[in-house]
Design a protein around this motif. Structure first.
Motif: not given
Lengths: 435, 321
Positions: B128-129, B134-135, B143-148, B191-194
């Motif tokens: 679960r953790t 990710p969220s 994380v956005a930089i990682l994505w880039r 998607f973690g929190s939902p």
């Protein structure tokens, strides 16, 4: 099991609706026109600028030299990349706590002057501010009817940087001084045939504001009129986009997606020049010493293409300004004076931002330069003769014009828009921004 | 005389009643005082940091305001300006595309993972953790930089594609046809929190129902369709509303991936990014405020639609039959 009541409770506690909210304090004050006395009372000041780590090291050195000579003053500094500099500055100014001393761009000077953010510096000269040795030609474009609101921190010049190693591999001699835009295009086309597949003659500059400004200047026109409108015609812009369109079609520019990815990256080390993707790059003279450490190949500084007159002139690279709201105006101006006139300070700054703005300091540091720095200064001094700086400052909205140009360039290269459509869109958006 | 007396008496009575009421009120206040004191940080936050600025921005949306000098009243010019602003329309289009893609994908993925995690695995809390991380990081710049990096020209994705024999993979983050999907993917990955909320919902569904269905011979799919899904609809609804609002406000990924420009070709010019550009880069704070209020109405509208339709598909346990 969830009941409706539980659900409502859950929802009510969790559903905060954050709207982008902006509260801003207001209030600006017009600069006083009383004679400005010199104060040496203790002062705590803040300074901010944009640039790389080397610039930070040099600037902080100047600050500590200044503090050694004036132990009652303290200057704390912050710095960061250009891309977010003005967003941050705007927030600070709006919040009523602008940094006391700040680096400013020529393209934004009027935006801040018109809104009373900057301190008038002329009132401190002579006296606190000694402009006796200052390069008058550099100072002239900054002098407005309302006064002097920023000091040129250094002088640079549009320059063509090229990769000597790659040129050598292609068996091509570096571009010769005095070549016109047409000859430059021919040079690029010939080079495209001689180069291996992984490099291209020149970056796609169709969306870059500085070369476009140079292009307009070389046609004998001012980029902006005295009342803050565009000073060039639709045809000038159309010619610009067509010029790059032909080079692009012939494979003489870096492909649009690679160019876009490089300029999108916030680090200089990923630029097309530093990664060896482009042999030539239109930029500013003081960038040679910024790019050279990033690549093994040897870089050189060369002639900028000319039109009916040179595109280049002795250019204010950046300004240093004092906030009108500062609590220690006189002390901040003393720092500016230290910046332009102190030998130690100028040795620390060297030519990283460009040549020192006084002839005396320029001569002083000449013996202390690295090979790249010497090349920069030589280039500056060899090309300044017979040039004329533009007379009009960029109006508020110039930043939007810059972005409109970038979008127009990309719309052709990446989006397949026609040169005509891109030109019209650019004109329309630029006019809109300057209204 | 008598009438005067009577009126004095009546007045006295009124006064007495007033005093009594005030006494009662002050006693009530004293009784609730502790509550208000404990609520104070929240109340101050709400009025000072949320409601106050909101109302200020409502006022500013009717002005021309450059952040640095006094706002000037221009009535509804900013709102009219929006309608003629092609880049604004584009930002609406980009944002709606993002919302329509990201929200359902994210919810579906979250539900899937929640169901997988609900099967009583060992080291459940660890999983679960791990899936929630990710969220936690998702909104962050890192994380956005990682994505880039991942989707850049020399990124992991392209290296992988090259090793699979694709000779010229696109540079995802500057390709006008793909860049938005890259950002949608980043959204879905958070998607973690939902997922955690779905998991809690799944846990609340009584075992007996499944056992009864099992006895009656219902298959796995049928159990999911007839038990899990209906009993989970309040949670789906809750997550939907939450993610809808969240998705409309997406900012960081677009800001980082495009380096603040909204490029290439304005394909990542999310509504909030355009708002930010107008307000903080171009100093059009009045215009930006108008944009913020239009967004507010948008979000309210979509939320209202979700609530209105909910009566047709959300199943509450206490309302059955």
């Amino acid at each position: 099991m969830i009941t409706r009541r539980e659900f409502t409770l859950l929802a009510a506690t969790a559903l905060a609706v954050p709207v982008a909210l902006l509260e801003a304090c207001k209030g600006t004050s017009a600069p006083a026109i009383t004679p400005a006395p010199k104060s040496t009372a203790a002062a705590d000041m803040q300074m901010t600028w944009w640039g790389n780590a080397d610039r930070a090291r040099r600037t902080n050195q100047v600050i500590s030299l200044f503090q050694q000579k004036n132990p009652q003053y303290k200057i704390s500094s912050t710095w960061g990349p250009f891309s977010s500099y003005f967003d941050k500055l705007n927030t600070q100014v709006a919040g009523g706590s602008p940094p006391d001393i700040l680096q400013m761009d020529m393209r934004s000077l009027l935006t801040y002057t018109n809104r009373g953010v900057l301190l008038e510096l002329g009132q401190y000269a002579p006296g606190t501010l000694d402009l006796g040795d200052f390069d008058k030609a550099l100072l002239k474009p900054v002098q407005t009817k309302k006064g002097l609101f920023g000091l040129p921190a250094a002088a640079n010049m549009y320059a063509l940087l090229y990769n000597e190693t790659l040129l050598g591999k292609a068996g091509t001699a570096p571009p010769k001084p005095g070549l016109t835009w047409e000859q430059f295009a021919d040079y690029c086309l010939a080079l495209a045939r001689a180069l291996s597949r992984s490099a291209w003659p020149v970056d796609d500059h169709s969306g870059t504001i500085a070369p476009f400004e140079g292009w307009i200047h070389s046609r004998g026109k001012d980029f902006y009129t005295s009342d803050g409108k565009l000073g060039f015609s639709r045809q000038d812009a159309l010619d610009w986009f067509s010029y790059w369109g032909e080079l692009r079609k012939a494979g003489a520019t870096v492909p649009a997606d690679i160019s876009a990815a490089a300029s999108n990256a916030s680090s200089q080390s990923q630029s097309v020049l530093a990664t060896g993707k482009a042999v030539m790059f239109l930029t500013h003279s003081n960038f040679l010493e910024q790019y050279q450490p990033l690549i093994r190949d040897k870089l050189g500084i060369g002639p900028y293409p000319v039109g009916s007159r040179p595109a280049v002139f002795s250019k204010v690279s950046q300004l240093i300004c004092v906030a009108a709201k500062t609590k220690s105006p006189s002390q901040a101006v003393q720092f500016l004076n230290f910046w332009i006139n102190d030998p130690q300070a100028n040795k620390a700054l060297s030519v990283e931002r460009g040549a020192p703005p006084t002839v005396k300091m320029r001569d002083l540091i000449k013996g202390l330069l690295t090979a790249e720095q010497k090349a920069e200064l030589d280039y500056l001094e060899q090309n300044v003769k017979g040039t004329t700086p533009p007379t009009n400052l960029a109006p508020p909205g110039a930043g939007e014009v810059e972005q409109a140009l970038s979008r127009a360039g990309q719309s052709i290269g990446l989006g397949g828009a026609s040169v005509r459509a891109a030109t019209d869109k650019f004109r329309q958006e630029a006019d809109q921004a300057l209204r | 005389m008598r009438t005067a007396d009577a009126s004095v008496g009546a007045a006295g009575q009124v006064l007495a009643r007033g005093r009594l009421e005030r006494l009662r009120a002050s006693r009530a206040l004293r009784r609730n005082l502790a509550a208000y004191v404990f609520l104070a940080p929240w109340l101050i936050g709400f009025f000072g940091l949320a409601l106050g600025p909101m109302l200020a921005s409502l006022y500013l949306s009717f002005t021309k305001f450059d952040l640095l000098s006094e706002p000037r009243w221009v009535a509804i010019d900013n709102y009219l300006g929006l309608l003629q602003d092609q880049r604004w329309w584009n930002s609406v289009h980009v944002t709606l595309t993002y919302v329509v893609l990201e929200v359902p994908l994210k919810l579906a993925f979250a539900l899937l993972v929640a169901i997988l995690l609900n099967r009583g695995l060992q080291a459940m809390s660890l999983y679960r953790t791990v899936y929630y991380v990710p969220s936690l990081l998702g909104g962050s710049v890192a994380v956005a930089i990682l994505w880039r990096q991942l989707f850049g020209s020399q990124g992991l994705v392209n290296e992988l594609l090259r090793s699979l024999g694709v000779s010229h993979p696109p540079i995802w983050i500057v390709d006008p046809s793909y860049v938005l999907y890259v950002i949608v993917l980043l959204g879905v990955w958070q998607f973690g929190s939902p997922m955690v909320i779905f998991l809690a919902g799944l846990r609340q569904i009584p075992r007996e129902l499944y056992e009864a269905a099992h006895v009656d011979g219902a298959g796995r799919l049928q159990r999911f369709r007839s038990i899990t899904l209906p009993l989970l609809t309040p949670i789906v609804f809750f997550n939907l509303v939450l993610q809808l609002i969240h998705s409309f406000h997406a900012f960081t990924p677009a800001f980082i991936v495009s380096n603040g420009t909204g490029g290439p070709l304005d394909r990542t010019l999310f509504y909030t990014l355009y708002l930010y550009q107008q307000g903080f880069a171009h100093l059009k704070m009045g215009y930006a405020s108008a944009m913020a209020w239009v967004l507010f109405v948008f979000v309210a509208l979509f939320t209202a639609i979700a609530f209105l339709t909910s009566r047709f598909w959300v199943f509450y346990q206490d309302r059955q039959g």
